[in-house]
Every structure is written in C-alpha cells, then in structure tokens.
Design a protein around this motif. Sequence first.
Motif, PDB file in Angstrom:
ATOM      1  N   ALA A 166       0.114 -16.928 -13.483  1.00 18.19           N
ATOM      2  CA  ALA A 166       2.132 -17.597 -13.109  1.00 18.19           C
ATOM      3  C   ALA A 166       1.870 -17.148 -11.494  1.00 18.19           C
ATOM      4  N   GLY A 167       1.634 -15.843 -11.621  1.00 17.46           N
ATOM      5  CA  GLY A 167       1.926 -15.935  -9.710  1.00 17.46           C
ATOM      6  C   GLY A 167       2.634 -14.429  -9.493  1.00 17.46           C
ATOM      7  N   GLU A 168       2.900 -14.366 -11.563  1.00 16.77           N
ATOM      8  CA  GLU A 168       3.881 -12.581 -11.178  1.00 16.77           C
ATOM      9  C   GLU A 168       3.878 -11.463 -10.741  1.00 16.77           C
ATOM     10  N   LEU A 169       2.188 -11.086 -11.191  1.00 13.38           N
ATOM     11  CA  LEU A 169       1.340  -9.824 -10.320  1.00 13.38           C
ATOM     12  C   LEU A 169       0.190 -10.811  -9.128  1.00 13.38           C
ATOM     13  N   ARG A 170       0.682  -9.892  -7.867  1.00 12.85           N
ATOM     14  CA  ARG A 170       0.248 -10.544  -6.851  1.00 12.85           C
ATOM     15  C   ARG A 170      -1.037 -10.010  -6.905  1.00 12.85           C
ATOM     16  N   PRO A 171      -2.328 -10.341  -6.075  1.00 14.25           N
ATOM     17  CA  PRO A 171      -3.359 -10.126  -5.273  1.00 14.25           C
ATOM     18  C   PRO A 171      -3.159  -9.088  -4.469  1.00 14.25           C
ATOM     19  N   GLY A 172      -4.003  -8.379  -4.630  1.00 16.54           N
ATOM     20  CA  GLY A 172      -3.644  -6.951  -3.354  1.00 16.54           C
ATOM     21  C   GLY A 172      -2.850  -6.244  -3.545  1.00 16.54           C
ATOM     22  N   GLN A 173      -1.817  -6.206  -4.402  1.00 20.50           N
ATOM     23  CA  GLN A 173      -0.945  -4.518  -5.018  1.00 20.50           C
ATOM     24  C   GLN A 173      -1.308  -4.214  -6.288  1.00 20.50           C
ATOM     25  N   VAL A 174      -0.917  -3.441  -6.572  1.00 17.16           N
ATOM     26  CA  VAL A 174      -0.495  -2.023  -7.222  1.00 17.16           C
ATOM     27  C   VAL A 174      -0.274  -2.237  -7.611  1.00 17.16           C
ATOM     28  N   TYR A 175      -0.493  -1.805  -9.389  1.00 15.92           N
ATOM     29  CA  TYR A 175       0.597  -1.926 -10.832  1.00 15.92           C
ATOM     30  C   TYR A 175       0.426  -0.530 -11.513  1.00 15.92           C
ATOM     31  N   SER A 176       0.941   0.015 -11.137  1.00 17.54           N
ATOM     32  CA  SER A 176       0.855   1.755 -12.371  1.00 17.54           C
ATOM     33  C   SER A 176       1.044   0.955 -13.611  1.00 17.54           C
ATOM     34  N   ALA A 177       0.569   1.929 -14.880  1.00 21.66           N
ATOM     35  CA  ALA A 177       0.735   1.278 -16.125  1.00 21.66           C
ATOM     36  C   ALA A 177       1.918   1.625 -16.873  1.00 21.66           C
ATOM     37  N   PRO A 178       2.270   2.583 -16.141  1.00 19.62           N
ATOM     38  CA  PRO A 178       4.223   2.847 -16.864  1.00 19.62           C
ATOM     39  C   PRO A 178       4.832   1.957 -16.019  1.00 19.62           C
ATOM     40  N   THR A 179       4.725   1.286 -14.209  1.00 19.75           N
ATOM     41  CA  THR A 179       5.503   1.176 -15.047  1.00 19.75           C
ATOM     42  C   THR A 179       5.911  -0.426 -15.702  1.00 19.75           C
ATOM     43  N   THR A 185      -9.581  -0.819 -10.688  1.00 27.48           N
ATOM     44  CA  THR A 185      -8.957   0.510 -10.924  1.00 27.48           C
ATOM     45  C   THR A 185      -8.581   1.708  -9.673  1.00 27.48           C
ATOM     46  N   VAL A 186      -7.532   1.934  -9.455  1.00 28.14           N
ATOM     47  CA  VAL A 186      -7.453   2.393  -8.184  1.00 28.14           C
ATOM     48  C   VAL A 186      -6.981   4.201  -8.801  1.00 28.14           C
ATOM     49  N   PRO A 187      -7.757   4.289  -8.494  1.00 30.93           N
ATOM     50  CA  PRO A 187      -7.815   6.035  -9.025  1.00 30.93           C
ATOM     51  C   PRO A 187      -6.400   6.685  -8.876  1.00 30.93           C
ATOM     52  N   ASN A 188      -5.985   7.253  -9.296  1.00 30.43           N
ATOM     53  CA  ASN A 188      -4.490   8.377  -9.578  1.00 30.43           C
ATOM     54  C   ASN A 188      -3.506   7.148  -8.811  1.00 30.43           C
ATOM     55  N   LYS A 189      -3.586   5.801  -8.863  1.00 33.08           N
ATOM     56  CA  LYS A 189      -2.617   4.857  -8.948  1.00 33.08           C
ATOM     57  C   LYS A 189      -1.743   3.861  -9.665  1.00 33.08           C
ATOM     58  N   GLY A 190      -2.801   3.548 -10.208  1.00 31.90           N
ATOM     59  CA  GLY A 190      -2.861   2.404 -11.652  1.00 31.90           C
ATOM     60  C   GLY A 190      -3.461   1.896 -10.802  1.00 31.90           C
ATOM     61  N   PHE A 191      -3.732   0.300 -11.447  1.00 31.36           N
ATOM     62  CA  PHE A 191      -4.842  -1.008 -10.773  1.00 31.36           C
ATOM     63  C   PHE A 191      -4.202  -1.642  -9.581  1.00 31.36           C
ATOM     64  N   ARG A 192      -5.473  -2.272  -9.035  1.00 34.99           N
ATOM     65  CA  ARG A 192      -4.967  -3.449  -8.320  1.00 34.99           C
ATOM     66  C   ARG A 192      -5.528  -4.742  -8.629  1.00 34.99           C
ATOM     67  N   VAL A 193      -4.865  -6.276  -8.147  1.00 35.30           N
ATOM     68  CA  VAL A 193      -5.102  -7.133  -9.073  1.00 35.30           C
ATOM     69  C   VAL A 193      -5.984  -7.381  -7.533  1.00 35.30           C
ATOM     70  N   THR A 194      -7.248  -8.402  -8.598  1.00 34.89           N
ATOM     71  CA  THR A 194      -8.302  -8.755  -7.718  1.00 34.89           C
ATOM     72  C   THR A 194      -8.074 -10.219  -6.940  1.00 34.89           C
ATOM     73  N   ALA A 195      -7.973 -10.199  -6.072  1.00 35.04           N
ATOM     74  CA  ALA A 195      -7.757 -12.008  -4.967  1.00 35.04           C
ATOM     75  C   ALA A 195      -9.403 -12.415  -5.428  1.00 35.04           C
ATOM     76  N   VAL A 196      -8.898 -13.900  -5.761  1.00 36.52           N
ATOM     77  CA  VAL A 196      -9.938 -14.864  -5.727  1.00 36.52           C
ATOM     78  C   VAL A 196     -10.544 -15.706  -4.420  1.00 36.52           C
ATOM     79  N   SER A 197     -11.211 -15.752  -3.373  1.00 35.04           N
ATOM     80  CA  SER A 197     -11.655 -16.361  -2.284  1.00 35.04           C
ATOM     81  C   SER A 197     -12.029 -17.571  -2.745  1.00 35.04           C
ATOM     82  N   GLU A 198     -12.055 -18.429  -1.799  1.00 32.65           N
ATOM     83  CA  GLU A 198     -12.093 -19.893  -1.616  1.00 32.65           C
ATOM     84  C   GLU A 198     -13.775 -19.935  -1.666  1.00 32.65           C
TER      85      GLU A 198
END
Length: 243
Positions: free
Chosen positions: A40-53, A80-93
């Motif tokens: 639904a686009g709530e979590l954005r490609p390229g952004q890093v989100y931590s599990a606690p957040t 997985t981004v060490p010590n930061k959380g998780f980055r949403v992967t982008a989907v290419s054309e």
Amino acid sequence: MAAQRTSAPTAVAPALPSLGGKKHSYRERVADALRAALIAGELRPGQVYSAPTLAARFGVSATPVREAMLDLAKEGLVDTVPNKGFRVTAVSEKQLDEYTHIRALIEIPTVVDLAMTADPVSLEALRPAAREIVRAAVAGDLIAYVEADTRFHLGLLALAGNAHLVEVVGDLRGRSRLYGLTALLEAGRLLASAEEHLELLDALAARDGDAVREVMTRHLGHVRGLWAARQVDPGPVQWPEQG
C-alpha cells in the motif's frame, strides 16, 4: 476514504491482516501486516526502518517484528542494515516486467483451463471475496483491497490443485508489490479493476474460455500499467484500527 492521509498513525495499534485468508502464527501475521504496508506504500523503498519503531506503530513487541522482517529479507522485500534495521528494497522496471511476464505465463492459461474444469460451487464460493474487493475499492481502503484481492486470486488458482503454483504466484505478487494502487484509486479507476473480479467469475461460470482469457489479460495489464505508476507518490495509508 480509508486511504486518506493521517497525522497520527501510531495512536492506535493496527489490526494484523492475514493476506490470503489463512490463519497464521503471530510472527506470520506481523509479516503479513508488513507486506500489506509495503504494497500500500506505507513503507517506502530505500528507507531504513528499525524493529522498535515498527513495533511501536503496530503496538507489539520488537521481537516478532524483527523475526518477521528477517522473513521478508529472505523474500527479497527488505535488506538488513547492520545496527540500524531494515531497508525496503526497490523494484526496478526490468523486475516488474519479469514478474508480470511470469504471472501472465502461469495465471492466464491456468484460469482459462478452470473455465472447463472448476466446480461451479467452488467458483461461486469466491464471489464474497470478489464483492469485498469492490467494497474496498469504493471505500478507498487499500489494505482491505489487497487482502481480499490476494485471497481471491490465490483461492482461484488453488482450484487447479497445484499448491506449488499458488506458492509461486503468491511470491510474485508480493515481490511486485502492486505499486501505484493509490494512483489508480485517485484516478478513479480502482473500482473498474475491482469489478473485473466479478466479471471473471461470470465468464468462468459461463464456461467461456475466450472471455476468461480476455478478462485475465486485461486485469494483469493493470499490474504493469497503472499499478506500476511509481512516479506518483502514494502518501501514507491509514492503518485499520484494532478490532
């Protein structure tokens, strides 16, 4: 509409959807909710989100979120981004083209065959899900739309009796993420796409293979066409309330 922007999405913990209509473990339900947010686009490609957040947003502990995100990492949906959380992967054309091509190769002939082989009672059992898709489109509730749409399509494919086929398509649907659903909604074209599910059931019930092929081809075209309109920023989606 339920897809409108909200200024305080963390005030109420969202319900955890179960994409595909199955009963899952709590960890799997959290993963399903994260998939819904990705679609639904709530979590954005390229952004890093931590599990606690994310846990705070869902109103759960960080452990099931972290475990669920590791599951999504195995599916290629996040890195997985060490010590930061998780980055949403982008989907290419190119990836969108490949996913849609594979889905067309699998789904169109499978559903066309069902026009001759599917039990009419089993087909009719999918009509409530098709109607839910239409109601969600009218309400602008994208997460409800995706949940009902997933349940409908995977339930329809399950009538072919090939569990591996259903698993493959389910994975492809998750990877393509149905980008641009909000753009489709805002363009006033989501309802037309939703109503194609009822049109498809009618064609299947009539045993009209040619009509089934036409509807399926048109319907899958939305995935690569309007649903892939990533240049439109969908904005945040309002989370459903716990209940």
